[in-house]
Design a protein around this motif. Structure first.
Motif, PDB file in Angstrom:
ATOM      1  N   THR A   1     -44.483   4.363   3.205  1.00 29.18           N
ATOM      2  CA  THR A   1     -44.966   4.930   4.474  1.00 29.18           C
ATOM      3  C   THR A   1     -46.343   5.572   4.318  1.00 29.18           C
ATOM      4  O   THR A   1     -46.765   6.340   5.190  1.00 29.18           O
ATOM      5  CB  THR A   1     -43.971   5.964   5.035  1.00 29.18           C
ATOM      6  OG1 THR A   1     -43.769   6.993   4.053  1.00 29.18           O
ATOM      7  CG2 THR A   1     -42.648   5.313   5.372  1.00 29.18           C
ATOM      8  N   LEU A   2     -46.994   5.302   3.229  1.00 22.22           N
ATOM      9  CA  LEU A   2     -48.380   5.732   3.012  1.00 22.22           C
ATOM     10  C   LEU A   2     -48.501   7.256   2.976  1.00 22.22           C
ATOM     11  O   LEU A   2     -49.385   7.841   3.574  1.00 22.22           O
ATOM     12  CB  LEU A   2     -49.260   5.125   4.122  1.00 22.22           C
ATOM     13  CG  LEU A   2     -50.732   4.843   3.811  1.00 22.22           C
ATOM     14  CD1 LEU A   2     -50.905   4.163   2.480  1.00 22.22           C
ATOM     15  CD2 LEU A   2     -51.351   4.032   4.926  1.00 22.22           C
ATOM     16  N   SER A   3     -47.599   7.890   2.252  1.00 23.59           N
ATOM     17  CA  SER A   3     -47.689   9.347   2.169  1.00 23.59           C
ATOM     18  C   SER A   3     -47.459   9.882   0.763  1.00 23.59           C
ATOM     19  O   SER A   3     -47.151  11.061   0.612  1.00 23.59           O
ATOM     20  CB  SER A   3     -46.715  10.003   3.153  1.00 23.59           C
ATOM     21  OG  SER A   3     -45.410   9.570   2.930  1.00 23.59           O
TER      22      SER A   3
ATOM     23  N   GLU B   1     -57.585   0.094   4.344  1.00 20.85           N
ATOM     24  CA  GLU B   1     -57.839   0.616   5.695  1.00 20.85           C
ATOM     25  C   GLU B   1     -58.148   2.112   5.586  1.00 20.85           C
ATOM     26  O   GLU B   1     -57.917   2.715   4.540  1.00 20.85           O
ATOM     27  CB  GLU B   1     -56.588   0.432   6.578  1.00 20.85           C
ATOM     28  CG  GLU B   1     -56.105  -0.993   6.709  1.00 20.85           C
ATOM     29  CD  GLU B   1     -56.968  -1.803   7.658  1.00 20.85           C
ATOM     30  OE1 GLU B   1     -57.580  -1.189   8.555  1.00 20.85           O
ATOM     31  OE2 GLU B   1     -57.027  -3.026   7.494  1.00 20.85           O
ATOM     32  N   ASP B   2     -58.611   2.710   6.682  1.00 21.26           N
ATOM     33  CA  ASP B   2     -59.055   4.110   6.644  1.00 21.26           C
ATOM     34  C   ASP B   2     -57.989   5.072   6.119  1.00 21.26           C
ATOM     35  O   ASP B   2     -58.265   5.940   5.306  1.00 21.26           O
ATOM     36  CB  ASP B   2     -59.478   4.574   8.046  1.00 21.26           C
ATOM     37  CG  ASP B   2     -60.798   3.940   8.454  1.00 21.26           C
ATOM     38  OD1 ASP B   2     -61.438   3.301   7.593  1.00 21.26           O
ATOM     39  OD2 ASP B   2     -61.177   4.088   9.622  1.00 21.26           O
ATOM     40  N   PHE B   3     -56.753   4.931   6.609  1.00 24.27           N
ATOM     41  CA  PHE B   3     -55.719   5.897   6.212  1.00 24.27           C
ATOM     42  C   PHE B   3     -55.342   5.713   4.746  1.00 24.27           C
ATOM     43  O   PHE B   3     -55.150   6.693   4.005  1.00 24.27           O
ATOM     44  CB  PHE B   3     -54.491   5.776   7.122  1.00 24.27           C
ATOM     45  CG  PHE B   3     -53.591   6.967   7.019  1.00 24.27           C
ATOM     46  CD1 PHE B   3     -54.031   8.222   7.404  1.00 24.27           C
ATOM     47  CD2 PHE B   3     -52.307   6.843   6.519  1.00 24.27           C
ATOM     48  CE1 PHE B   3     -53.206   9.346   7.291  1.00 24.27           C
ATOM     49  CE2 PHE B   3     -51.477   7.951   6.395  1.00 24.27           C
ATOM     50  CZ  PHE B   3     -51.927   9.198   6.784  1.00 24.27           C
ATOM     51  N   GLU B   4     -55.262   4.463   4.320  1.00 32.34           N
ATOM     52  CA  GLU B   4     -55.000   4.205   2.900  1.00 32.34           C
ATOM     53  C   GLU B   4     -56.135   4.785   2.056  1.00 32.34           C
ATOM     54  O   GLU B   4     -55.903   5.409   1.012  1.00 32.34           O
ATOM     55  CB  GLU B   4     -54.866   2.703   2.646  1.00 32.34           C
ATOM     56  CG  GLU B   4     -54.615   2.381   1.172  1.00 32.34           C
ATOM     57  CD  GLU B   4     -54.626   0.890   0.870  1.00 32.34           C
ATOM     58  OE1 GLU B   4     -54.615   0.084   1.817  1.00 32.34           O
ATOM     59  OE2 GLU B   4     -54.659   0.533  -0.322  1.00 32.34           O
ATOM     60  N   ASP B   5     -57.345   4.611   2.523  1.00 30.21           N
ATOM     61  CA  ASP B   5     -58.517   5.123   1.819  1.00 30.21           C
ATOM     62  C   ASP B   5     -58.409   6.648   1.654  1.00 30.21           C
ATOM     63  O   ASP B   5     -58.663   7.191   0.579  1.00 30.21           O
ATOM     64  CB  ASP B   5     -59.768   4.744   2.621  1.00 30.21           C
ATOM     65  CG  ASP B   5     -61.033   5.044   1.866  1.00 30.21           C
ATOM     66  OD1 ASP B   5     -61.181   4.566   0.739  1.00 30.21           O
ATOM     67  OD2 ASP B   5     -61.860   5.801   2.396  1.00 30.21           O
ATOM     68  N   ALA B   6     -57.985   7.329   2.709  1.00 34.38           N
ATOM     69  CA  ALA B   6     -57.835   8.783   2.631  1.00 34.38           C
ATOM     70  C   ALA B   6     -56.725   9.149   1.651  1.00 34.38           C
ATOM     71  O   ALA B   6     -56.852  10.093   0.870  1.00 34.38           O
ATOM     72  CB  ALA B   6     -57.536   9.346   4.019  1.00 34.38           C
ATOM     73  N   MET B   7     -55.624   8.406   1.688  1.00 34.51           N
ATOM     74  CA  MET B   7     -54.507   8.695   0.778  1.00 34.51           C
ATOM     75  C   MET B   7     -54.897   8.434  -0.675  1.00 34.51           C
ATOM     76  O   MET B   7     -54.389   9.092  -1.585  1.00 34.51           O
ATOM     77  CB  MET B   7     -53.294   7.825   1.128  1.00 34.51           C
ATOM     78  CG  MET B   7     -52.497   8.315   2.300  1.00 34.51           C
ATOM     79  SD  MET B   7     -51.890  10.002   2.056  1.00 34.51           S
ATOM     80  CE  MET B   7     -50.821   9.777   0.641  1.00 34.51           C
TER      81      MET B   7
ATOM     82  N   ASP C   1     -57.423   9.262  -2.112  1.00 34.68           N
ATOM     83  CA  ASP C   1     -58.035  10.453  -2.688  1.00 34.68           C
ATOM     84  C   ASP C   1     -57.003  11.342  -3.383  1.00 34.68           C
ATOM     85  O   ASP C   1     -57.350  12.185  -4.194  1.00 34.68           O
ATOM     86  CB  ASP C   1     -58.782  11.254  -1.614  1.00 34.68           C
ATOM     87  CG  ASP C   1     -60.070  10.547  -1.202  1.00 34.68           C
ATOM     88  OD1 ASP C   1     -60.585   9.744  -1.998  1.00 34.68           O
ATOM     89  OD2 ASP C   1     -60.552  10.809  -0.082  1.00 34.68           O
TER      90      ASP C   1
ATOM     91  N   GLN D   1     -49.449  -1.237   0.470  1.00 36.95           N
ATOM     92  CA  GLN D   1     -50.265  -1.733   1.580  1.00 36.95           C
ATOM     93  C   GLN D   1     -50.814  -3.142   1.302  1.00 36.95           C
ATOM     94  O   GLN D   1     -51.610  -3.667   2.081  1.00 36.95           O
ATOM     95  CB  GLN D   1     -51.416  -0.768   1.863  1.00 36.95           C
ATOM     96  CG  GLN D   1     -50.947   0.637   2.195  1.00 36.95           C
ATOM     97  CD  GLN D   1     -50.002   0.661   3.384  1.00 36.95           C
ATOM     98  OE1 GLN D   1     -50.342   0.180   4.456  1.00 36.95           O
ATOM     99  NE2 GLN D   1     -48.796   1.190   3.184  1.00 36.95           N
TER     100      GLN D   1
END
Ligand code: FES
Length: 103
Positions: free
Chosen positions: A42-44, A64-70, A72, A86
């Motif tokens: 769930t990308l968390s 994607e953007d959210f994966e990119d943020a995660m 980090d 993903q």
């Protein structure tokens, strides 16, 4: 499709993934050490972090953007980092090589 995971100690695990299956699930199915998949995809959590072999980076694409943020949150992030939950198995990725980080 077939995927090969290269482990930090130099060993390799090659196994099949069903089309549409994500590659965190495939790693768990093949008991790949170091891939935990704590959040179930769930990308968390970032516990499915891998490095994509440079020969496959174009085919795998960018996060994607959210994966990119995660990403980090992942230890030792590199340009080739992806969260394997993903990446979806598909015939285009047959033979894909993923490198499992040390951490
Ligand atoms: S399994 Fe948690 S982010 Fe991929």
């Amino acid at each position: 499709m077939k995927v090969t995971w290269k482990l930090p100690d130099g060993t390799e695990i090659t196994g099949a993934a069903e089309n549409g299956q994500n590659l965190m699930q495939a790693a768990l199915a093949h008991d790949v050490p170091g891939i935990i998949g704590e959040c179930g995809g769930t990308l968390s959590c970032a516990t499915c972090h891998v490095y994509v072999d440079p020969a496959w980076s174009d085919k795998c694409g960018a996060p994607e953007d959210f994966e990119d943020a995660m990403l980090d949150m992942a230890e030792e992030r590199r340009d080739s980092s992806r969260l394997s939950c993903q990446i979806e198995a598909s015939p285009d990725l047959d033979g894909l090589v993923l490198i499992v980080p040390e951490e």
